[in-house]
Design an enzyme around this catalytic site. Sequence first.
Site, PDB file in Angstrom:
ATOM      1  N   ARG A 141     -16.414  30.928  24.685  1.00 34.56           N
ATOM      2  CA  ARG A 141     -15.246  31.451  25.460  1.00 34.56           C
ATOM      3  C   ARG A 141     -15.380  32.234  26.505  1.00 34.56           C
ATOM      4  NH1 ARG A 141     -10.194  30.349  23.106  1.00 34.56           N
ATOM      5  NH2 ARG A 141     -10.279  30.135  20.931  1.00 34.56           N
ATOM      6  N   HIS A 173     -28.211  33.370  20.039  1.00 30.14           N
ATOM      7  CA  HIS A 173     -27.867  34.698  19.556  1.00 30.14           C
ATOM      8  C   HIS A 173     -27.937  35.003  17.977  1.00 30.14           C
ATOM      9  CE1 HIS A 173     -26.518  36.660  23.426  1.00 30.14           C
ATOM     10  NE2 HIS A 173     -26.263  35.466  23.677  1.00 30.14           N
ATOM     11  N   LYS A 200     -22.658  39.345   6.656  1.00 31.54           N
ATOM     12  CA  LYS A 200     -22.710  40.786   6.855  1.00 31.54           C
ATOM     13  C   LYS A 200     -23.024  41.510   5.612  1.00 31.54           C
ATOM     14  CE  LYS A 200     -21.955  40.571  11.160  1.00 31.54           C
ATOM     15  NZ  LYS A 200     -22.905  40.987  12.109  1.00 31.54           N
ATOM     16  N   ASP A 212     -28.849  38.525  10.059  1.00 30.27           N
ATOM     17  CA  ASP A 212     -28.043  38.704  11.417  1.00 30.27           C
ATOM     18  C   ASP A 212     -28.973  38.392  12.318  1.00 30.27           C
ATOM     19  OD1 ASP A 212     -26.218  39.706  13.161  1.00 30.27           O
ATOM     20  OD2 ASP A 212     -25.680  41.325  11.824  1.00 30.27           O
ATOM     21  N   LYS A 260     -28.298  49.138  16.614  1.00 36.12           N
ATOM     22  CA  LYS A 260     -28.775  49.884  17.930  1.00 36.12           C
ATOM     23  C   LYS A 260     -27.755  50.920  18.677  1.00 36.12           C
ATOM     24  CE  LYS A 260     -31.870  46.401  18.960  1.00 36.12           C
ATOM     25  NZ  LYS A 260     -32.544  45.308  20.118  1.00 36.12           N
TER      26      LYS A 260
HETATM   27  C1  GDG Z   1     -23.929  37.626  17.614  1.00 35.82           C
HETATM   28  C2  GDG Z   1     -25.038  37.770  16.673  1.00 35.82           C
HETATM   29  C3  GDG Z   1     -26.379  39.465  17.678  1.00 35.82           C
HETATM   30  C4  GDG Z   1     -17.749  45.203  16.370  1.00 35.82           C
HETATM   31  N1  GDG Z   1     -16.656  45.888  15.817  1.00 35.82           N
HETATM   32  C5  GDG Z   1     -16.070  46.861  16.751  1.00 35.82           C
HETATM   33  C6  GDG Z   1     -16.704  46.477  18.063  1.00 35.82           C
HETATM   34  N2  GDG Z   1     -17.683  45.711  17.779  1.00 35.82           N
HETATM   35  C7  GDG Z   1     -18.705  45.253  18.783  1.00 35.82           C
HETATM   36  C8  GDG Z   1     -19.963  46.235  18.496  1.00 35.82           C
HETATM   37  C9  GDG Z   1     -21.170  45.376  18.920  1.00 35.82           C
HETATM   38  C10 GDG Z   1     -20.599  44.117  18.593  1.00 35.82           C
HETATM   39  O1  GDG Z   1     -19.112  44.047  18.622  1.00 35.82           O
HETATM   40  C11 GDG Z   1     -20.900  43.433  17.497  1.00 35.82           C
HETATM   41  O2  GDG Z   1     -22.509  43.008  17.620  1.00 35.82           O
HETATM   42  P1  GDG Z   1     -23.198  42.255  16.717  1.00 35.82           P
HETATM   43  O3  GDG Z   1     -24.689  42.264  17.047  1.00 35.82           O
HETATM   44  O4  GDG Z   1     -22.594  42.182  15.336  1.00 35.82           O
HETATM   45  O5  GDG Z   1     -22.966  40.798  17.403  1.00 35.82           O
HETATM   46  P2  GDG Z   1     -21.990  39.534  17.445  1.00 35.82           P
HETATM   47  O6  GDG Z   1     -21.008  39.335  18.484  1.00 35.82           O
HETATM   48  O7  GDG Z   1     -21.091  39.595  16.306  1.00 35.82           O
HETATM   49  O8  GDG Z   1     -22.728  38.273  17.291  1.00 35.82           O
HETATM   50  C12 GDG Z   1     -25.660  39.141  16.219  1.00 35.82           C
HETATM   51  C13 GDG Z   1     -25.284  39.290  18.688  1.00 35.82           C
HETATM   52  O9  GDG Z   1     -24.756  38.092  19.075  1.00 35.82           O
HETATM   53  C14 GDG Z   1     -26.189  39.771  20.196  1.00 35.82           C
HETATM   54  O10 GDG Z   1     -26.859  38.713  20.475  1.00 35.82           O
HETATM   55  O11 GDG Z   1     -26.841  40.822  17.621  1.00 35.82           O
HETATM   56  O12 GDG Z   1     -26.546  39.100  15.447  1.00 35.82           O
HETATM   57  O13 GDG Z   1     -24.377  37.278  15.313  1.00 35.82           O
HETATM   58  O14 GDG Z   1     -21.382  45.609  20.246  1.00 35.82           O
HETATM   59  O15 GDG Z   1     -19.824  47.606  19.026  1.00 35.82           O
HETATM   60  N3  GDG Z   1     -16.274  47.159  19.055  1.00 35.82           N
HETATM   61  C15 GDG Z   1     -15.290  47.704  19.249  1.00 35.82           C
HETATM   62  N4  GDG Z   1     -14.358  47.927  18.154  1.00 35.82           N
HETATM   63  C16 GDG Z   1     -14.592  47.254  16.712  1.00 35.82           C
HETATM   64  O16 GDG Z   1     -13.966  47.289  15.816  1.00 35.82           O
HETATM   65  N5  GDG Z   1     -14.563  48.420  20.140  1.00 35.82           N
END
Ligand code: GDG
Length: 744
Positions: free
Chosen positions: A10, A172, A287, A381, A388
């Site tokens: 996207r 990722h 998750k 994950d 972090k």
């Molecule tokens: C992939 C991989 C890998 C989440 N909820 C809210 C919110 N977030 C932000 C968090 C964080 C991001 O979204 C989620 O981080 P993840 O690590 O879970 O990453 P994903 O984008 O799901 O997916 C994962 C990542 O890529 C990076 O390589 O770590 O394993 O699956 O930044 O802060 N932000 C806000 N409100 C929310 O409710 N503002």
Amino acid sequence: MGRLIIVSNRLPFSVDRDGDQVTIRQSSGGLVSAIKSYFESDASASSDIREKMWMGVADFSGEDWESEVQPRLAKYDFTAIPLFMDTAVYKDYYNGFSNSVLWPLFHYFPSLVQYQANYYDAYVQVNRNFANRLAEVVEPGDTVWIHDYQLMLVPEMLRAVQPNVQIGFFLHIPFPSYEILRLLPTEWKTALLRGLMGADLIGFHTHDYVQHFMQSVKMLLGVDNYFYTMQYQDRLVKADLFPIGIDYKRFHQAAYDSEVLELRNDIKRNFENKKIIFSVDRLDYTKGLMDRLNGFECFLQQHPEWIEKVVFVLNVVPSRDEIPTYLERKRQIEEKIGTLNGKFSSISWQPVIYRYNHLPFNELCALYQAADVALITPLRDGMNLVAKEYVASCVTQRGVLVLSELAGAASELNEALLVNPTDVIDVSNAIDRALEMPLHEQKHRMALMQKRLVDYDVVKWVNDFLDQLANVRKEQQKMQTKLLDDRIYKRIHQHYQKAQKRCFLLDYDGTLVSFARVPQEAVPSKELKELLYRLASDEKNHVVIISGRDADVLDKWLGHLPVTLVAEHGASFRMKGESWQQSIPTSEPWKEVIRPIMQIFVTRCVGSFVEEKNNTIAWHYRNTPADLGFSRSRELINNLHQMVQNTMLQVIDGNKVIEVRMAGFDKGVMALRIVNDLSPDFTLCIGDDTTDEDMFKALGNKAYSIKVSNGITAAQYTVFSQRKVLPLLDQLLTPLTETEYAGA
Ligand code: GDG
């Protein structure tokens, strides 16, 4: 550098239309915040990137793009390249192949995979659309950085039409073990790997994922690796780990923002005298939300002293709700929360505060800061940025992270309390330990984790990836100049002719003779013996056959020639005209331990056999089915490595052979010793195997080194086939004519 083109499924923003009102919103998620943070950083401003571009599927129409969206993007620091897809095809590609095949499989949920051919077809089609559009856009000097599992075929497709473009790919999500990947139909899994191998550099979050990927490439494409590099078709491809970082400063500084502070204080006031456990995740089966709730329930049962003294603030962010499995999970989770709250609540307290929405950034930061414990327990994950971000947000270093050992982040955040997310007792004990942890211990653990996150933040991550990508390019260029062509050969010939004292270090199997089915069959031909005799008869020449073979065989086959023989990679040797000597004391007892293990592998792997030499014992698998032989060899290496720990033995992973021998000697040590003793003014070293690499490295510029194969090598030059070796040596014996000599 020219332009940097980021490619992701996207675009990093969405467009909301309410009647005539159009608003542009930045998307959330790890990738977008990582790249955006980089784009806004000083490092990006001072880099030599001429222009930044971002290609991805648009969630708005072509008309809106022209009239509404494009004019409003002027303030952004990148140029957007939208792709407009057919809705039905996009659905099969995104909800179908990406999120109902690759996502569950790569996260180790094989039972959720829907093997539908139309999903795969749509995936190919959309990947091709991306590649075609990219091919129109790229210019010489551009760097294309493709992201994630939705676009695994794009690197190869783009390479086919733009062979010289620099392509990086980053995955990722986890790359699963070969056993999981092999569940896919053969056409799909090989296409995915070939797709990725179109890139120059393929990045993963952890060492395990890199290993899994390289093993799959070896098993399915038959491509070997050497220190994370692979020779694929005519290119060098590198895989490496780049654990994604976060925008540390942004989270750390948010702690001093007045609005965030106010929100944090409100939360603290709301739960006065209670400890706060917090988590935030997208709604996704990976998750581990249900297991987390079970773990929390177990905690309340095992530790009733915490009842009314703790709350678990559980935020779930809506996601992929068009896929039925996701909706069904939501229902189950909400039911579980209802049951849990019904079971433990009192009039004035309820244990789980559940919200199903997207939090504004400031509120997310306030919650991170208010939380005494972050409970982050995914079943799998790729990395997990929430863990972090929580660590970065704990500015006072008060707070405890409970983290799943199955998240990629666990390999960096060792000071977290690591748990197995499905083990409710483990989770319950960790929660208790976290709540009881003395402040000095909390601070100590936080400080160590924070240091690591500061040192490798998101800007370093991007820079590291782009630097490595540029390095691969340089290595590829070096490789291309390695082929031993006529011009170089003439130079060597001329040097030979001038030299007064010459040394030849020649490997035997795979170099002087081609590989045979069994070692005993590789007897030297009459032609080879004659050639060696002629070469060695020149009194200026000292010829050394340096082999992994044992002394008896070398003696039998080549003993009558006026040459030096080195057996078993240097364990024993016979200088020209002298008798055999040992470089190391022979000691037999260790073989009694190693032999039975290798014998077991002979039984388990049809076609393999054990070869025993004086100082070495070897398990050969050249005559086994490729898949089986290779996978058994990995198991054997694993077993042997464990056994030889703390001993003087070493395990060598050779060309279709695993050998065990005493450490401290190899062909490199021996070759260098001979060259130093002899002080020749011309040295030529030829070999084909990994053990010959030791010679190439040890000799460096002291010799002309030639590797027989098209693999990656420390040798200066390569020839592609063993058949080239004897003519090459033979030709040296023919003096150059005067014109040839002058023209060389
Ligand atoms: C992939 C991989 C890998 C989440 N909820 C809210 C919110 N977030 C932000 C968090 C964080 C991001 O979204 C989620 O981080 P993840 O690590 O879970 O990453 P994903 O984008 O799901 O997916 C994962 C990542 O890529 C990076 O390589 O770590 O394993 O699956 O930044 O802060 N932000 C806000 N409100 C929310 O409710 N503002």
